[in-house]
Design a protein around this motif. Structure first.
Motif, mmCIF file in Angstrom:
data_model
loop_
_atom_site.group_PDB
_atom_site.id
_atom_site.type_symbol
_atom_site.label_atom_id
_atom_site.label_comp_id
_atom_site.label_asym_id
_atom_site.label_seq_id
_atom_site.Cartn_x
_atom_site.Cartn_y
_atom_site.Cartn_z
ATOM 1 N N ASN A 7 -64.967 -3.682 9.635
ATOM 2 C CA ASN A 7 -64.175 -4.730 8.999
ATOM 3 C C ASN A 7 -62.830 -4.197 8.515
ATOM 4 N N ASP A 8 -62.825 -2.985 8.036
ATOM 5 C CA ASP A 8 -61.564 -2.385 7.591
ATOM 6 C C ASP A 8 -60.608 -2.183 8.762
ATOM 7 N N ASP A 9 -61.150 -1.879 9.946
ATOM 8 C CA ASP A 9 -60.305 -1.758 11.138
ATOM 9 C C ASP A 9 -59.600 -3.088 11.419
ATOM 10 N N LEU A 10 -60.329 -4.195 11.297
ATOM 11 C CA LEU A 10 -59.739 -5.515 11.529
ATOM 12 C C LEU A 10 -58.723 -5.859 10.445
ATOM 13 N N ALA A 11 -59.042 -5.490 9.217
ATOM 14 C CA ALA A 11 -58.150 -5.802 8.100
ATOM 15 C C ALA A 11 -56.816 -5.075 8.206
ATOM 16 N N ALA A 12 -56.763 -4.036 9.032
ATOM 17 C CA ALA A 12 -55.519 -3.289 9.192
ATOM 18 C C ALA A 12 -54.458 -4.101 9.915
ATOM 19 N N TYR A 13 -54.875 -5.124 10.696
ATOM 20 C CA TYR A 13 -53.875 -5.921 11.412
ATOM 21 C C TYR A 13 -54.102 -7.429 11.296
ATOM 22 N N LEU A 14 -55.148 -7.843 10.553
ATOM 23 C CA LEU A 14 -55.402 -9.260 10.339
ATOM 24 C C LEU A 14 -55.405 -9.570 8.847
ATOM 25 N N ASP A 15 -55.126 -10.820 8.518
ATOM 26 C CA ASP A 15 -55.168 -11.264 7.129
ATOM 27 C C ASP A 15 -56.622 -11.498 6.740
ATOM 28 N N THR A 16 -57.343 -10.413 6.489
ATOM 29 C CA THR A 16 -58.757 -10.500 6.146
ATOM 30 C C THR A 16 -59.143 -9.271 5.343
ATOM 31 N N SER A 17 -60.411 -9.192 4.975
ATOM 32 C CA SER A 17 -60.907 -8.041 4.228
ATOM 33 C C SER A 17 -62.387 -7.865 4.519
ATOM 34 N N ASP A 18 -62.899 -6.697 4.177
ATOM 35 C CA ASP A 18 -64.315 -6.435 4.363
ATOM 36 C C ASP A 18 -65.151 -7.452 3.592
ATOM 37 N N GLU A 19 -64.766 -7.751 2.358
ATOM 38 C CA GLU A 19 -65.515 -8.692 1.536
ATOM 39 C C GLU A 19 -65.481 -10.098 2.122
ATOM 40 N N TRP A 20 -64.312 -10.518 2.623
ATOM 41 C CA TRP A 20 -64.183 -11.865 3.207
ATOM 42 C C TRP A 20 -65.111 -12.014 4.405
ATOM 43 N N ILE A 21 -65.137 -11.021 5.285
ATOM 44 C CA ILE A 21 -65.959 -11.093 6.490
ATOM 45 C C ILE A 21 -67.445 -11.045 6.148
ATOM 46 N N ARG A 22 -67.832 -10.094 5.302
ATOM 47 C CA ARG A 22 -69.247 -9.959 4.937
ATOM 48 C C ARG A 22 -69.784 -11.220 4.284
ATOM 49 N N SER A 23 -69.018 -11.809 3.368
ATOM 50 C CA SER A 23 -69.509 -12.966 2.622
ATOM 51 C C SER A 23 -69.674 -14.195 3.504
ATOM 52 N N ARG A 24 -68.896 -14.304 4.565
ATOM 53 C CA ARG A 24 -68.949 -15.497 5.419
ATOM 54 C C ARG A 24 -69.811 -15.323 6.668
ATOM 55 N N THR A 25 -70.013 -14.083 7.101
ATOM 56 C CA THR A 25 -70.734 -13.865 8.361
ATOM 57 C C THR A 25 -71.900 -12.898 8.254
ATOM 58 N N GLY A 26 -71.883 -12.015 7.266
ATOM 59 C CA GLY A 26 -72.907 -10.983 7.168
ATOM 60 C C GLY A 26 -72.652 -9.791 8.070
ATOM 61 N N ILE A 27 -71.459 -9.722 8.662
ATOM 62 C CA ILE A 27 -71.131 -8.677 9.638
ATOM 63 C C ILE A 27 -70.299 -7.579 8.981
ATOM 64 N N SER A 28 -70.649 -6.335 9.273
ATOM 65 C CA SER A 28 -69.859 -5.202 8.792
ATOM 66 C C SER A 28 -69.209 -4.429 9.937
ATOM 67 N N THR A 29 -69.884 -4.376 11.093
ATOM 68 C CA THR A 29 -69.319 -3.698 12.267
ATOM 69 C C THR A 29 -69.686 -4.461 13.520
ATOM 70 N N ARG A 30 -68.965 -4.188 14.587
ATOM 71 C CA ARG A 30 -69.267 -4.715 15.907
ATOM 72 C C ARG A 30 -68.745 -3.686 16.912
ATOM 73 N N TYR A 31 -69.049 -3.874 18.201
ATOM 74 C CA TYR A 31 -68.658 -2.894 19.216
ATOM 75 C C TYR A 31 -67.694 -3.526 20.217
ATOM 76 N N ARG A 32 -66.802 -2.686 20.740
ATOM 77 C CA ARG A 32 -65.774 -3.150 21.664
ATOM 78 C C ARG A 32 -65.718 -2.203 22.861
ATOM 79 N N VAL A 33 -65.596 -2.787 24.055
ATOM 80 C CA VAL A 33 -65.507 -1.959 25.257
ATOM 81 C C VAL A 33 -64.146 -1.277 25.332
ATOM 82 N N ASP A 34 -64.108 -0.150 26.010
ATOM 83 C CA ASP A 34 -62.850 0.529 26.284
ATOM 84 C C ASP A 34 -62.098 -0.226 27.378
ATOM 85 N N PRO A 35 -60.787 -0.079 27.454
ATOM 86 C CA PRO A 35 -60.022 -0.717 28.536
ATOM 87 C C PRO A 35 -60.583 -0.316 29.902
ATOM 88 N N GLY A 36 -60.704 -1.299 30.779
ATOM 89 C CA GLY A 36 -61.211 -1.036 32.122
ATOM 90 C C GLY A 36 -62.701 -1.228 32.277
#
Length: 342
Positions: A27-56
């Motif tokens: 969540n902190d990674d997302l907050a670095a470039y989005l108008d959000t925060s760890d607390e905002w995401i956790r309280s609304r979704t219950g999510i703390s991390t997710r996974y992303r594929v590499d380019p290609g």
């Protein structure tokens, strides 16, 4: 609503496999470039991390990785068909499943994609059960795989915070309806009048044949959050209740509830309505992996088996809701089979 369960030739779970990309996004990674925060995401979704594929890396790549693990978990047996549930195919044409089958060394077998967004795995389960019931296959490899981050608007904090990438697969074999692992009553449904709730507006024939070019943002995934929440809770609760009734189970007899990991609030609201208490009876992994759409249900099942949260003999209720809108549910007495994680 269609009941696709067969009372004669059953489909039985023989092994599971799951694979997550190596890149974890907090969540902190997302907050670095989005108008959000760890607390905002956790309280609304219950999510703390997710996974992303590499380019290609494509959906087909994830599907192959998960499929290999599931086949190995099932003892390396061959399969007679491959069904791939996905919202993010490698190309609009052709389907991704035939190439996945080929890369897995499965020659001349039927292979096709199923697209029902987050209900894709259950719709794929319906197709797999049908192939086995009809005698067209003895064993089927069913995969749910997504590179969902490829269709997200990176500026949209509501979707970027929820969805992640991943894949999971199940090998099904023909068996007896009374043995552990046999898929119970399988209910599927849809309501196309709500198709705008969850969508990518552009890219299909409707906009390609339009005289007005769509705006760039229409090529990204969109979701009406409040209406989706309401429909997801209502539809998932209703179809889950019907599946329990068809199986002859009472809610208090459910040992494990494996719901599509859409949002912690949705899952808990459905479980509350069904009378399944909080705690170990509600399987969950959304806090770590987010919403992986078509991969969500099999990923939850595989991880729960591997961690010991889902054990042989557990009466398991499975349910999902997705775009279309679509929904589905089934039951299974969990078998003693392995799950391999990658």
């Amino acid at each position: 609503m269609t009941d696709t369960a067969s009372g004669r030739r059953a489909s039985v779970i023989a092994g599971l496999g799951a694979w997550l990309p190596p890149q974890q996004v907090t969540n902190d990674d997302l907050a670095a470039y989005l108008d959000t925060s760890d607390e905002w995401i956790r309280s609304r979704t219950g999510i703390s991390t997710r996974y992303r594929v590499d380019p290609g890396t494509s959906t087909g790549d994830l599907a192959v990785a998960a499929g290999e693990l599931a086949l190995k978990a099932a003892g390396g047996i061959g399969v007679d068909a491959v069904v791939l549930g996905t919202t993010t195919p490698d190309r609009l044409c052709p389907a991704t499943a035939p190439e996945v089958a080929s890369r897995l060394g499965l020659v001349d077998v039927p292979a096709f994609d199923i697209s029902a967004v987050c209900t894709s795995f259950l719709y794929g389960l319906g197709a797999s059960v049908g192939l086995i019931a009809a005698g067209m296959a003895e064993r089927v490899l069913l995969i749910g795989a997504e590179t969902f981050t490829s269709i997200l608007d990176p500026r949209d904090r509501t979707t970027a915070a929820i969805f992640g990438d991943g894949a999971a697969a199940v090998v099904l074999r023909a068996g007896d309806p009374q043995e552990p692992g046999a898929i119970g009553p399988l209910l599927l449904g849809s309501d196309g009048t709500q198709s705008d709730l969850i969508q990518i507006p552009a890219g299909g024939a409707r906009t390609r044949n339009s005289t007005v070019p769509p705006p760039p943002e229409d090529h990204f995934f969109r979701m009406n959050g409040s209406d989706t929440y309401r429909h997801a809770v209502e539809r998932t609760t209703a179809v889950a209740r019907t599946a329990l009734e068809r199986a002859g189970w009472l809610p208090e007899q459910v040992d494990r509830f494996a719901a599509h990991q859409a949002n912690a609030r949705i899952v808990n609201a459905v479980a509350d309505r069904l009378g399944i208490p909080a705690g170990e009876r509600r399987l969950a992994n959304i806090d770590r992996v987010g919403n992986t759409a078509a991969a969500s249900v099999p990923l939850l099942l595989a991880e729960s088996v591997a961690s010991g949260r889902l054990r042989p003999g557990d009466r398991t209720l499975i349910a999902a809701f997705g775009g279309g809108v679509t929904w589905g549910a089934t039951t299974v007495v969990w078998p003693d089979v392995p799950a391999l994680l990658g």
